[in-house]
Design a protein around this motif. Structure first.
Motif, PDB file in Angstrom:
ATOM      1  N   ALA A  98       0.817  -1.203   0.000  1.00 54.94           N
ATOM      2  CA  ALA A  98       0.000   0.000   0.000  1.00 54.94           C
ATOM      3  C   ALA A  98       0.857   1.261   0.000  1.00 54.94           C
ATOM      4  N   LEU A  99       2.047   1.188   0.626  1.00 53.59           N
ATOM      5  CA  LEU A  99       2.902   2.359   0.710  1.00 53.59           C
ATOM      6  C   LEU A  99       3.873   2.443  -0.457  1.00 53.59           C
ATOM      7  N   GLN A 100       3.854   1.425  -1.328  1.00 51.39           N
ATOM      8  CA  GLN A 100       4.746   1.430  -2.474  1.00 51.39           C
ATOM      9  C   GLN A 100       4.107   2.176  -3.637  1.00 51.39           C
ATOM     10  N   THR A 101       4.935   2.732  -4.475  1.00 56.09           N
ATOM     11  CA  THR A 101       4.464   3.365  -5.702  1.00 56.09           C
ATOM     12  C   THR A 101       5.369   2.934  -6.838  1.00 56.09           C
ATOM     13  N   TYR A 102       4.818   2.999  -8.039  1.00 57.12           N
ATOM     14  CA  TYR A 102       5.621   2.697  -9.221  1.00 57.12           C
ATOM     15  C   TYR A 102       6.588   3.853  -9.492  1.00 57.12           C
ATOM     16  N   GLN A 103       7.693   3.541 -10.167  1.00 56.73           N
ATOM     17  CA  GLN A 103       8.615   4.573 -10.631  1.00 56.73           C
ATOM     18  C   GLN A 103       8.509   4.657 -12.155  1.00 56.73           C
ATOM     19  N   PHE A 104       8.552   5.871 -12.681  1.00 58.43           N
ATOM     20  CA  PHE A 104       8.442   6.101 -14.116  1.00 58.43           C
ATOM     21  C   PHE A 104       9.673   6.877 -14.582  1.00 58.43           C
ATOM     22  N   THR A 105      10.456   6.266 -15.489  1.00 60.11           N
ATOM     23  CA  THR A 105      11.728   6.837 -15.928  1.00 60.11           C
ATOM     24  C   THR A 105      11.776   6.883 -17.446  1.00 60.11           C
ATOM     25  N   ALA A 106      12.281   7.983 -17.993  1.00 60.27           N
ATOM     26  CA  ALA A 106      12.426   8.111 -19.437  1.00 60.27           C
ATOM     27  C   ALA A 106      13.649   7.335 -19.895  1.00 60.27           C
ATOM     28  N   THR A 107      13.501   6.470 -20.888  1.00 58.52           N
ATOM     29  CA  THR A 107      14.641   5.742 -21.443  1.00 58.52           C
ATOM     30  C   THR A 107      15.280   6.514 -22.592  1.00 58.52           C
ATOM     31  N   GLU A 108      14.665   7.630 -22.972  1.00 58.85           N
ATOM     32  CA  GLU A 108      15.204   8.558 -23.969  1.00 58.85           C
ATOM     33  C   GLU A 108      14.516   9.888 -23.736  1.00 58.85           C
ATOM     34  N   ASP A 109      14.936  10.917 -24.400  1.00 61.74           N
ATOM     35  CA  ASP A 109      14.255  12.208 -24.254  1.00 61.74           C
ATOM     36  C   ASP A 109      12.784  12.036 -24.584  1.00 61.74           C
ATOM     37  N   THR A 110      11.918  12.482 -23.680  1.00 65.61           N
ATOM     38  CA  THR A 110      10.499  12.155 -23.793  1.00 65.61           C
ATOM     39  C   THR A 110       9.629  13.373 -23.509  1.00 65.61           C
ATOM     40  N   LEU A 111       8.569  13.515 -24.314  1.00 69.48           N
ATOM     41  CA  LEU A 111       7.559  14.543 -24.104  1.00 69.48           C
ATOM     42  C   LEU A 111       6.276  13.880 -23.623  1.00 69.48           C
ATOM     43  N   LEU A 112       5.693  14.453 -22.559  1.00 70.56           N
ATOM     44  CA  LEU A 112       4.460  13.929 -21.991  1.00 70.56           C
ATOM     45  C   LEU A 112       3.416  15.026 -21.922  1.00 70.56           C
ATOM     46  N   LEU A 113       2.154  14.640 -22.032  1.00 73.89           N
ATOM     47  CA  LEU A 113       1.064  15.522 -21.640  1.00 73.89           C
ATOM     48  C   LEU A 113       0.684  15.136 -20.224  1.00 73.89           C
ATOM     49  N   GLN A 114       0.752  16.091 -19.308  1.00 71.32           N
ATOM     50  CA  GLN A 114       0.482  15.845 -17.897  1.00 71.32           C
ATOM     51  C   GLN A 114      -0.876  16.428 -17.535  1.00 71.32           C
ATOM     52  N   ILE A 115      -1.818  15.564 -17.116  1.00 77.92           N
ATOM     53  CA  ILE A 115      -3.175  16.000 -16.794  1.00 77.92           C
ATOM     54  C   ILE A 115      -3.366  15.904 -15.289  1.00 77.92           C
ATOM     55  N   ALA A 116      -3.770  16.987 -14.679  1.00 80.56           N
ATOM     56  CA  ALA A 116      -3.890  17.043 -13.218  1.00 80.56           C
ATOM     57  C   ALA A 116      -4.836  15.956 -12.707  1.00 80.56           C
ATOM     58  N   GLY A 117      -4.399  15.257 -11.685  1.00 76.45           N
ATOM     59  CA  GLY A 117      -5.206  14.179 -11.129  1.00 76.45           C
ATOM     60  C   GLY A 117      -6.512  14.666 -10.547  1.00 76.45           C
ATOM     61  N   SER A 118      -6.543  15.882 -10.013  1.00 77.60           N
ATOM     62  CA  SER A 118      -7.777  16.418  -9.434  1.00 77.60           C
ATOM     63  C   SER A 118      -8.860  16.559 -10.492  1.00 77.60           C
ATOM     64  N   ALA A 119      -8.470  17.001 -11.686  1.00 83.79           N
ATOM     65  CA  ALA A 119      -9.441  17.151 -12.774  1.00 83.79           C
ATOM     66  C   ALA A 119      -9.926  15.778 -13.245  1.00 83.79           C
ATOM     67  N   VAL A 120      -8.995  14.836 -13.361  1.00 85.75           N
ATOM     68  CA  VAL A 120      -9.366  13.481 -13.772  1.00 85.75           C
ATOM     69  C   VAL A 120     -10.285  12.845 -12.743  1.00 85.75           C
ATOM     70  N   GLY A 121      -9.972  13.060 -11.459  1.00 84.03           N
ATOM     71  CA  GLY A 121     -10.796  12.500 -10.395  1.00 84.03           C
ATOM     72  C   GLY A 121     -12.213  13.045 -10.412  1.00 84.03           C
ATOM     73  N   LYS A 122     -12.344  14.344 -10.687  1.00 82.48           N
ATOM     74  CA  LYS A 122     -13.669  14.954 -10.721  1.00 82.48           C
ATOM     75  C   LYS A 122     -14.497  14.386 -11.874  1.00 82.48           C
ATOM     76  N   ILE A 123     -13.844  14.217 -13.022  1.00 86.65           N
ATOM     77  CA  ILE A 123     -14.556  13.639 -14.180  1.00 86.65           C
ATOM     78  C   ILE A 123     -14.906  12.181 -13.926  1.00 86.65           C
ATOM     79  N   SER A 124     -13.998  11.454 -13.304  1.00 81.94           N
ATOM     80  CA  SER A 124     -14.242  10.040 -13.012  1.00 81.94           C
ATOM     81  C   SER A 124     -15.452   9.859 -12.110  1.00 81.94           C
ATOM     82  N   ALA A 125     -15.646  10.789 -11.194  1.00 80.02           N
ATOM     83  CA  ALA A 125     -16.777  10.700 -10.271  1.00 80.02           C
ATOM     84  C   ALA A 125     -18.107  10.844 -10.997  1.00 80.02           C
ATOM     85  N   GLN A 126     -18.083  11.511 -12.163  1.00 73.73           N
ATOM     86  CA  GLN A 126     -19.317  11.762 -12.910  1.00 73.73           C
ATOM     87  C   GLN A 126     -19.479  10.832 -14.106  1.00 73.73           C
ATOM     88  N   ASN A 127     -18.377  10.344 -14.661  1.00 76.33           N
ATOM     89  CA  ASN A 127     -18.408   9.549 -15.888  1.00 76.33           C
ATOM     90  C   ASN A 127     -17.973   8.120 -15.555  1.00 76.33           C
TER      91      ASN A 127
END
Length: 646
Positions: A98-127
């Motif tokens: 429960a206290l463990q988390t995954y680690q996420f590492t770039a294996t090369e130069d990487t571009l991500l779209l980062q979406i705030a978890g609070s916004a995703v959580g609010k949508i998840s509650a409705q959809n």
């Protein structure tokens, strides 16, 4: 700035307002090669635009997520939810990881779209669709995949109709309009029973036995399990036998070997029971063990509008191999339609098992005289016995004979049966586990002696033979012969070397884990497309099936051959947690569904290989998760049985 592709999951089910909210809460995140997401950034949803992200847990590789620059074949970008926690530990303690988390590492130069978890959580509650796709629970995410597949049906009306059918199949039988309960004493006359039927407009009455102690049904419940049934057909039979209805008692013609169903059981289970045993009425037992009502076949069929019963009728009416072949072809069409319309794979496989059993029964009836039928028991084994076979693959069958019974033509009957099944499209078994092989066509005593020998584990094949017989399921003939074999399996296991089950478990670990196929996509290596396919049977199905089979053997769970029912029994025995069992079953059915998709698209009867590059991002995510479930289960087996092999 790169934008989210709202035509791809999980964003394609968002409303316009939800899309606008996501846009407002999305930003670009750049990771240099070998750079990892920070702890505070593990509360977001990410889409890989370019580059590659490697997911790990305590330094151990879990999976990779690719941007679109890595493959012309992938028309959508991988995404991952960094909020998702690792699966509960193999020993069932939810606090271990429960206290463990995954680690996420770039294996090369990487571009991500980062979406705030609070916004995703609010949508998840409705959809609910978004909530399912992003759930920590594997069964919920698999439901999301199933619904997405359903949306691909070209005819929306057909989709809606099929969705309604599937929902109805999962409803409890108590939801169907039940026939009222009318009970007569076994000492009442047939005339009395007929009068009641006429008065209430029914074609049956339930019968209370004169001596309840004679009834062999379960006595740990209410009176519902002790009743019999008398139908108008039974009364007609009595009249045809020139019995006087006024003086002949119900006891003489009532059937006390009554099939019942619990009020909480699903309508689909009731359909399977009626189809398998060719009965038209099922008393429904409530939580007190009393009869709440009688489920009539016509009422149930009207309730669900299902057509598997029509195939059953076609099989029953077959008079020769040609007409039986027509029914078998209908089963194939039924499978294709049900899968395309999004019916859950477990529901399809169990119905196909029932229909196949009727095919085998009818074929055996066409071949052998009644005398042989009465003195033998025909069983199927392997995936057919477990109810997990869908497409027609190799035969696995056996014939148990009553001790002392012989027939000069039994070998010829067996050969005809197996060869006719091959003609119908059920290929001969490469391992010769068929009744044409004398080893799988023996009297009960010899069969049991052979099982005892197999438990001595003197030959590597003995484990394979035991796996087959452990999966044995009744088809037709004298079912008590199979019951006695199952009883002997318990005895033979208890008399075997205590280390036997430990050796038996090793087979589940014989194939290596598929840990890094995400890094082996064709564009990265320049290889052929089929050289990096995943063998779904070796990587997923076999370890799950055999591992669960082993746990069932250890816990003396030998009455039920299906993986689903073994898991239920293991949970009841506290050998597995309910959450663990649910994940194992969902993973197994995911692999089965992928195999069926391959089979239907390629006509490959083995249908084991799947190419990850042909899957959507959502399917790849679920495949990773299901393979992780397999890996975790193998670790559990390795620890439980103290197996040192990797």
């Amino acid at each position: 700035m790169a934008h989210l592709d709202f035509t791809q999951p999980p964003f394609d089910v968002l409303s316009m307002a939800e899309r606008q909210s996501i846009r407002k809460n999305t930003q670009i995140r750049y990771l240099a090669k070998s750079e990892s997401l920070l702890a505070e950034e593990l509360q977001c949803l990410y889409v890989v635009i370019k580059g590659q992200i490697e997911q790990s847990l305590d330094g151990e590789f879990v999976g990779s997520y690719l941007g679109s620059n890595h493959s012309d074949h992938l028309n959508n970008n991988d995404w991952f939810d960094s909020r998702r926690l690792p699966e509960s530990s193999a020993n069932g303690n939810p606090n271990t990881e429960a206290l463990q988390t995954y680690q996420f590492t770039a294996t090369e130069d990487t571009l991500l779209l980062q979406i705030a978890g609070s916004a995703v959580g609010k949508i998840s509650a409705q959809n609910h669709l978004v909530r399912q796709m992003l759930s920590d629970k594997l069964p919920e995410r698999l439901k999301a995949l199933q619904q997405r597949r359903n949306h691909k049906v070209t005819n929306p009306n057909a989709y809606n109709d099929q969705q309604e059918v599937q929902q109805i199949m999962l409803q409890p039988v108590i939801d169907v309009s039940l026939l009222p309960v009318h009970i007569v004493d076994a000492s009442n006359s047939l005339y009395d029973a007929a009068c009641i039927m006429t008065q209430v407009g029914l074609k049956h009455v339930l019968v209370r036995p004169s001596n309840p102690s004679d009834n062999t049904e379960d006595k740990h419940h209410g009176t519902g399990h002790m009743l019999g049934i008398l139908t108008d057909t039974d009364i007609c039979r009595a009249v045809s036998e020139q019995q006087n209805p006024a003086t002949t008692t119900c006891q003489r013609y009532a059937n006390f070997n009554l099939r019942t169903i619990n009020a909480t059981d699903e309508i689909g289970d009731a359909l399977l029971t009626m189809t398998r045993y060719r009965i038209h009425r099922l008393p429904v037992i409530d939580h007190n063990g009393d009869v709440a009502g009688v489920l009539g076949q016509s009422d149930m069929l009207a309730h669900i509008g299902h057509h598997s019963q029509l195939i059953s009728i076609q099989i029953e009416q077959a008079k020769d191999l040609s007409s039986l072949n027509t029914a078998v072809e209908l089963i194939g069409r039924y499978i294709r339609v049900q899968h395309q319309n999004g019916v859950k794979i477990g529901n399809i496989s169990r119905m196909v098992q029932t229909l196949n059993a009727q095919v085998f029964t009818k074929l055996w009836q066409l071949i052998v005289p009644d005398e042989v039928m009465a003195n033998t028991c025909l069983i199927v084994m392997g995936s057919e016995g477990r109810g997990e076979q869908i497409m027609r693959t190799d035969q696995d069958n056996a014939l148990i004979m009553r001790d002392g019974y012989t027939h000069d033509d039994l070998a010829q009957f067996a050969d005809t049966f197996n060869s006719h099944l091959a003609t119908l499209g059920y290929p001969l078994c490469d391992g010769n586990i068929m009744m044409t092989n004398p080893m799988w066509r023996q009297p009960l005593k010899a069969f049991n002696a052979q099982i005892s020998w197999w438990f001595k584990n003197t030959d590597p094949m003995h484990g394979i033979y035991l796996s087959a017989i452990l999966d044995g399921e009744y088809v037709c003939g004298d079912e008590s012969l199979l019951t006695q074999v199952r009883q002997h399996l318990k005895v033979a296991h208890r008399q075997s070397d205590p280390m036997f089950v430990r050796q038996f478990a090793r087979a589940a670990l014989q194939f290596g884990d598929v840990n890094q196929w995400w890094q082996k996509f064709v564009p990265l290596l320049g290889g052929k497309a089929d050289s990096h396919d995943i063998d779904l049977k070796k990587a997923g199905i076999f370890p799950l099936v055999h591992g669960i089979r082993t746990l069932a053997l250890e816990n003396d769970i030998l009455e039920v051959p299906s993986t689903k029912n073994r898991l239920k029994a293991l949970v009841k025995n506290q050998a597995l947690t309910q959450e663990r069992a649910d994940n194992l079953l969902e993973a197994l059915e995911f692999f089965m569904a992928q195999r069926l998709s391959v089979a239907l698209s390629t006509d490959d009867r083995h249908a084991r290989q799947v190419n990850p590059t042909t899957l959507t991002a959502l399917e790849r995510d679920l495949l990773k998760e299901c393979l992780s479930v397999v890996k975790s289960f193998k670790t559990q087996l390795r620890q439980h049985y103290q197996l040192e092999i990797a």
